[in-house]
Enzyme design. Sequence first.
Site, mmCIF file in Angstrom:
data_model
loop_
_atom_site.group_PDB
_atom_site.id
_atom_site.type_symbol
_atom_site.label_atom_id
_atom_site.label_comp_id
_atom_site.label_asym_id
_atom_site.label_seq_id
_atom_site.Cartn_x
_atom_site.Cartn_y
_atom_site.Cartn_z
ATOM 1 N N LYS A 219 -16.994 -2.263 19.207
ATOM 2 C CA LYS A 219 -15.634 -1.786 18.917
ATOM 3 C C LYS A 219 -14.960 -1.224 20.176
ATOM 4 C CE LYS A 219 -15.500 -2.967 14.623
ATOM 5 N NZ LYS A 219 -14.533 -3.959 14.146
ATOM 6 N N TYR B 209 -22.619 -1.329 17.040
ATOM 7 C CA TYR B 209 -21.279 -1.380 16.437
ATOM 8 C C TYR B 209 -20.260 -0.655 17.321
ATOM 9 C CZ TYR B 209 -17.716 -0.738 12.752
ATOM 10 O OH TYR B 209 -16.549 -0.732 12.018
HETATM 11 P P1 NAP Z 1 -16.208 -5.429 4.556
HETATM 12 O O1 NAP Z 1 -15.687 -4.929 3.250
HETATM 13 O O2 NAP Z 1 -17.671 -5.437 4.803
HETATM 14 O O3 NAP Z 1 -15.609 -6.910 4.803
HETATM 15 C C1 NAP Z 1 -15.961 -7.606 5.955
HETATM 16 C C2 NAP Z 1 -15.186 -8.895 6.018
HETATM 17 O O4 NAP Z 1 -15.585 -9.596 7.215
HETATM 18 C C3 NAP Z 1 -15.502 -9.824 4.857
HETATM 19 O O5 NAP Z 1 -14.349 -10.541 4.517
HETATM 20 C C4 NAP Z 1 -16.551 -10.746 5.441
HETATM 21 O O6 NAP Z 1 -16.601 -12.023 4.806
HETATM 22 C C5 NAP Z 1 -16.045 -10.892 6.856
HETATM 23 N N1 NAP Z 1 -17.078 -11.348 7.780
HETATM 24 C C6 NAP Z 1 -18.293 -10.816 8.004
HETATM 25 N N2 NAP Z 1 -18.966 -11.543 8.922
HETATM 26 C C7 NAP Z 1 -18.135 -12.555 9.294
HETATM 27 C C8 NAP Z 1 -18.259 -13.638 10.177
HETATM 28 N N3 NAP Z 1 -19.370 -13.866 10.900
HETATM 29 N N4 NAP Z 1 -17.226 -14.509 10.292
HETATM 30 C C9 NAP Z 1 -16.108 -14.326 9.562
HETATM 31 N N5 NAP Z 1 -15.933 -13.314 8.697
HETATM 32 C C10 NAP Z 1 -16.945 -12.439 8.559
HETATM 33 O O7 NAP Z 1 -15.588 -4.612 5.780
HETATM 34 P P2 NAP Z 1 -14.277 -3.681 5.889
HETATM 35 O O8 NAP Z 1 -14.710 -2.296 5.649
HETATM 36 O O9 NAP Z 1 -13.158 -4.261 5.112
HETATM 37 O O10 NAP Z 1 -14.021 -3.806 7.455
HETATM 38 C C11 NAP Z 1 -13.080 -4.710 8.010
HETATM 39 C C12 NAP Z 1 -12.950 -4.422 9.495
HETATM 40 O O11 NAP Z 1 -12.554 -3.069 9.671
HETATM 41 C C13 NAP Z 1 -14.257 -4.592 10.266
HETATM 42 O O12 NAP Z 1 -13.992 -5.113 11.541
HETATM 43 C C14 NAP Z 1 -14.767 -3.175 10.383
HETATM 44 O O13 NAP Z 1 -15.608 -3.010 11.497
HETATM 45 C C15 NAP Z 1 -13.470 -2.412 10.525
HETATM 46 N N6 NAP Z 1 -13.546 -1.009 10.166
HETATM 47 C C16 NAP Z 1 -13.930 -0.622 8.920
HETATM 48 C C17 NAP Z 1 -13.987 0.728 8.620
HETATM 49 C C18 NAP Z 1 -14.384 1.242 7.261
HETATM 50 O O14 NAP Z 1 -14.543 2.454 7.140
HETATM 51 N N7 NAP Z 1 -14.514 0.418 6.244
HETATM 52 C C19 NAP Z 1 -13.672 1.674 9.612
HETATM 53 C C20 NAP Z 1 -13.297 1.246 10.864
HETATM 54 C C21 NAP Z 1 -13.246 -0.105 11.132
HETATM 55 P P3 NAP Z 1 -17.627 -12.316 3.581
HETATM 56 O O15 NAP Z 1 -17.015 -11.713 2.355
HETATM 57 O O16 NAP Z 1 -17.678 -13.792 3.531
HETATM 58 O O17 NAP Z 1 -18.923 -11.681 3.953
#
Ligand code: NAP
Length: 246
Positions: free
Chosen positions: A158, A154
Amino acid sequence: MMLNGKVAVVTGASRGIGKAIALKLAAEGADVVVTATSQEGAQMTADEIVRMGGKALALKVNVADSAEVAALFARTVENFGKVDILVNNAGITRDGLVLRMKDDDWDAVIDVNLKGTFTCTREAVKLMSKARYGRIVNITSVVGEMGNAGQANYAASKAGMIGLTKSTAREFAGRNITVNAIAPGFIETDMTEILSEKVKEGLMQQIPMGRLGAPDDVANAVFFLVSGLGDYITGHVLSVNGGMYM
Ligand code: NAP
């Protein structure tokens, strides 16, 4: 409404940060293409936008599949005529220590997070170059800046997104396309929900502001970069992390 007349594509917008971004851009007047890995997931966010009085198109897209990504941009142009804003938000984790990490776990995370961002960007810049306007925001992570034990795949994906952001920013600045990254710290979503209370407490101690972030904290930063207020900012990595990494 600063995004009236603009068309935005947000990947991974069924829930969490992507959903908050899609709703914010729509609230500011953009027509939004909402994608997720299931049609139902994408549709739920699109329906919410329509209920707010906005326009949205829901599409099932696996960003790791370049044919599906090409179809996403073709459908966007068919429906809305152009793409002004791309937010590469779709992302996954497959955590594990390096010694135990399987090839599949490495490949899946790189394919979705890094290759997915690349293929969406490649399609978008074709359209944006012709229009001589584009705003691209890549959602990277504090983990790409700091590293994190148990998240080598991951963190690599990133950190790779940061290199991709800066390179694309340099290639397309002359076409009035800005490319920036946002590096969230720990944000309350399904992705962090799975962490144990002990891990969350440990994290909290590393965050000077003493709380996890909310999806809207990230959505507001995206809005700033694409709204016109951030027009002279490109190749930047904006931290939204409560001070966790400075
Ligand atoms: P999340 O709640 O797990 O949601 C992930 C989203 O990505 C969902 O809409 C999912 O769709 C979609 N997705 C997963 N695999 C995919 C694929 N192969 N093709 C298209 N869409 C896909 O994650 P989140 O926490 O909101 O994170 C969103 C972004 O922010 C990510 O890039 C993550 O790495 C980044 N981020 C998150 C955090 C954190 O603390 N949460 C921190 C830093 C960065 P489905 O619903 O269909 O599965």
